[in-house]
Design an enzyme around this catalytic site. Structure first.
Site, mmCIF file in Angstrom:
data_model
loop_
_atom_site.group_PDB
_atom_site.id
_atom_site.type_symbol
_atom_site.label_atom_id
_atom_site.label_comp_id
_atom_site.label_asym_id
_atom_site.label_seq_id
_atom_site.Cartn_x
_atom_site.Cartn_y
_atom_site.Cartn_z
ATOM 1 N N ARG A 1 -4.865 -108.108 5.895
ATOM 2 C CA ARG A 1 -4.736 -109.153 4.886
ATOM 3 C C ARG A 1 -3.259 -109.351 4.540
ATOM 4 O O ARG A 1 -2.452 -108.424 4.683
ATOM 5 C CB ARG A 1 -5.512 -108.778 3.621
ATOM 6 C CG ARG A 1 -7.004 -108.529 3.849
ATOM 7 C CD ARG A 1 -7.663 -108.009 2.580
ATOM 8 N NE ARG A 1 -9.088 -107.779 2.750
ATOM 9 C CZ ARG A 1 -9.625 -106.618 3.144
ATOM 10 N NH1 ARG A 1 -8.826 -105.574 3.411
ATOM 11 N NH2 ARG A 1 -10.931 -106.486 3.267
ATOM 12 N N LYS B 1 -8.374 -102.693 0.072
ATOM 13 C CA LYS B 1 -8.981 -102.887 -1.238
ATOM 14 C C LYS B 1 -9.571 -101.582 -1.755
ATOM 15 O O LYS B 1 -10.100 -100.784 -0.993
ATOM 16 C CB LYS B 1 -10.078 -103.947 -1.160
ATOM 17 C CG LYS B 1 -9.561 -105.364 -0.888
ATOM 18 C CD LYS B 1 -10.700 -106.358 -0.875
ATOM 19 C CE LYS B 1 -10.206 -107.780 -0.696
ATOM 20 N NZ LYS B 1 -11.328 -108.758 -0.690
ATOM 21 N N HIS C 1 -5.213 -116.411 5.637
ATOM 22 C CA HIS C 1 -6.271 -115.617 6.260
ATOM 23 C C HIS C 1 -6.563 -116.043 7.704
ATOM 24 O O HIS C 1 -7.341 -115.381 8.387
ATOM 25 C CB HIS C 1 -7.552 -115.740 5.424
ATOM 26 C CG HIS C 1 -7.947 -114.454 4.762
ATOM 27 N ND1 HIS C 1 -7.043 -113.610 4.160
ATOM 28 C CD2 HIS C 1 -9.162 -113.840 4.622
ATOM 29 C CE1 HIS C 1 -7.686 -112.564 3.665
ATOM 30 N NE2 HIS C 1 -8.956 -112.673 3.943
ATOM 31 N N ARG D 1 -5.999 -113.515 10.410
ATOM 32 C CA ARG D 1 -7.020 -112.462 10.312
ATOM 33 C C ARG D 1 -8.313 -112.951 10.970
ATOM 34 O O ARG D 1 -8.962 -112.207 11.715
ATOM 35 C CB ARG D 1 -7.244 -112.116 8.839
ATOM 36 C CG ARG D 1 -8.305 -111.046 8.562
ATOM 37 C CD ARG D 1 -8.226 -110.667 7.083
ATOM 38 N NE ARG D 1 -9.365 -109.918 6.605
ATOM 39 C CZ ARG D 1 -9.504 -108.599 6.699
ATOM 40 N NH1 ARG D 1 -8.569 -107.884 7.314
ATOM 41 N NH2 ARG D 1 -10.563 -107.980 6.208
ATOM 42 N N HIS E 1 -13.677 -103.795 6.404
ATOM 43 C CA HIS E 1 -14.857 -104.282 5.685
ATOM 44 C C HIS E 1 -15.773 -103.114 5.337
ATOM 45 O O HIS E 1 -16.068 -102.279 6.191
ATOM 46 C CB HIS E 1 -15.640 -105.279 6.547
ATOM 47 C CG HIS E 1 -15.009 -106.627 6.631
ATOM 48 N ND1 HIS E 1 -15.266 -107.521 7.650
ATOM 49 C CD2 HIS E 1 -14.109 -107.252 5.811
ATOM 50 C CE1 HIS E 1 -14.553 -108.624 7.461
ATOM 51 N NE2 HIS E 1 -13.854 -108.483 6.356
ATOM 52 N N TYR F 1 -17.839 -113.482 11.728
ATOM 53 C CA TYR F 1 -16.911 -113.755 12.823
ATOM 54 C C TYR F 1 -17.590 -113.797 14.190
ATOM 55 O O TYR F 1 -16.922 -113.934 15.209
ATOM 56 C CB TYR F 1 -15.812 -112.687 12.863
ATOM 57 C CG TYR F 1 -14.917 -112.706 11.656
ATOM 58 C CD1 TYR F 1 -13.976 -113.712 11.482
ATOM 59 C CD2 TYR F 1 -15.017 -111.717 10.679
ATOM 60 C CE1 TYR F 1 -13.154 -113.737 10.370
ATOM 61 C CE2 TYR F 1 -14.196 -111.733 9.562
ATOM 62 C CZ TYR F 1 -13.270 -112.744 9.416
ATOM 63 O OH TYR F 1 -12.465 -112.772 8.315
#
Length: 305
Positions: A149, A173, A247, A250, A273, A282
């Site tokens: 990111r 994150k 993004h 990515r 993720h 994706y």
């Protein structure tokens, strides 16, 4: 400070200290709750404990009437549900009125990505004879090579890079960390930038920028907004007809890996993720890739002599 403001402040502190959420995530939660507080004031609701399920329905109806998308409304409901969960835990309310609220079903959006020809053009527009051009090239190569990111890229420090093993420690994150490899193109771009361009940019800044990999023209750490501006300008040079967002590289990273046969679990780990469902978006492939697969494998794709 009103009682409502005090409780919101307590929740924000909880997100910062206990949940360790990013500033961007906390900003989204704060905006949703403050908007709901304004709704409460208009409705004459004095405290969070007075909010009923019927009040939440009125709030949602107004949100739809404002033309907000289902995705936006879903995020707001999720934030308010978390807020009330916190208030329940602290015994500040007796029930969570948002618990019975159904989240709006969201449209599945196929992420936009760049084709290889578009990428090749994008990688040729930076003037790598200048410090900023070297930096921009390193940004492009690293974003595409790792799928990280933009916020993760901006927080990178020199100690996170292992150029002997061509890996980077990404701080994701919720304080989750992951190691991601990168290839020779990213390696070369980083070496050029670190040994030349970055040193020149660093000389313009202050000590606080010492540890950060990517610096702006004043020698300060590069921000998300700065990277967004850089990507927009580079895309304008590459092609005035295409629009790139932070993004997109990515998305392109994930799409190209899956199109070339990478397994979903590996891509999930590389992207950081927590849920496989986030990665499954994706699994779309380009029309060219679909046609190639069809023509190669379907028994009656074409007549054989």
């Amino acid at each position: 400070m009103t009682n409502k403001q005090r409780l919101v402040h307590l929740f924000i502190e909880y997100l910062q200290i206990e949940k360790n959420y990013s500033a961007l995530t906390i900003s989204g939660y704060t905006e949703a709750i403050e908007e709901f507080v304004r709704f409460m004031n208009v409705q004459g609701i004095d405290g969070f404990e007075e909010v009923s399920y019927q009040d939440t329905r009125i709030y949602l109806t107004e949100a739809y009437e404002k033309g907000l998308t289902r995705r936006t409304i879903s995020k707001k409901v999720s934030a308010l549900r978390s807020f009330y969960k916190f208030l329940l835990r602290e015994q500040l309310v007796k029930e969570n009125p948002f618990l019975l609220v159904s989240l709006p079903k969201q449209d599945k959006r196929i992420p936009s990505f760049l084709y290889e020809e578009e990428l090749k053009e994008l990688f040729t527009v930076s003037d790598v004879s200048t410090p900023l051009g070297q930096r921009n090239q390193a940004i492009l190569e690293l974003l595409y090579a790792t799928g990280m990111r933009v916020s993760e890229l901006c927080s990178l420090k020199e100690s996170d890079l292992d150029l002997s093993m061509d890996t980077v420690l990404v701080h994701g994150k919720g304080s989750k960390q992951r190691y991601v490899p990168f290839g020779s193109y990213a390696h070369e771009a980083l070496i050029t930038y670190l040994e030349d361009g970055r040193l020149k940019l660093k000389a313009k800044g202050k000590d606080r920028a010492d540890a950060y990999v990517f610096l702006n023209q004043r020698g300060a750490p590069l921000t998300d907004r700065g990277v967004r501006f850089i990507l927009t300008e580079l895309m304008k040079k590459a092609s005035g007809t295409l629009h790139i967002h932070p993004h997109m590289l990515r998305h392109t990273f994930a799409t190209h890996l899956l199109n070339e046969g990478a397994d979903l679990r590996s891509v999930q780990e590389l992207l950081g993720h927590s849920n496989l469902s986030s990665t499954q978006v994706y699994t779309h492939v380009s029309k060219d890739s679909l046609r190639k697969t069809y023509m190669s494998h379907h028994p009656r794709a074409f007549k054989r002599s």
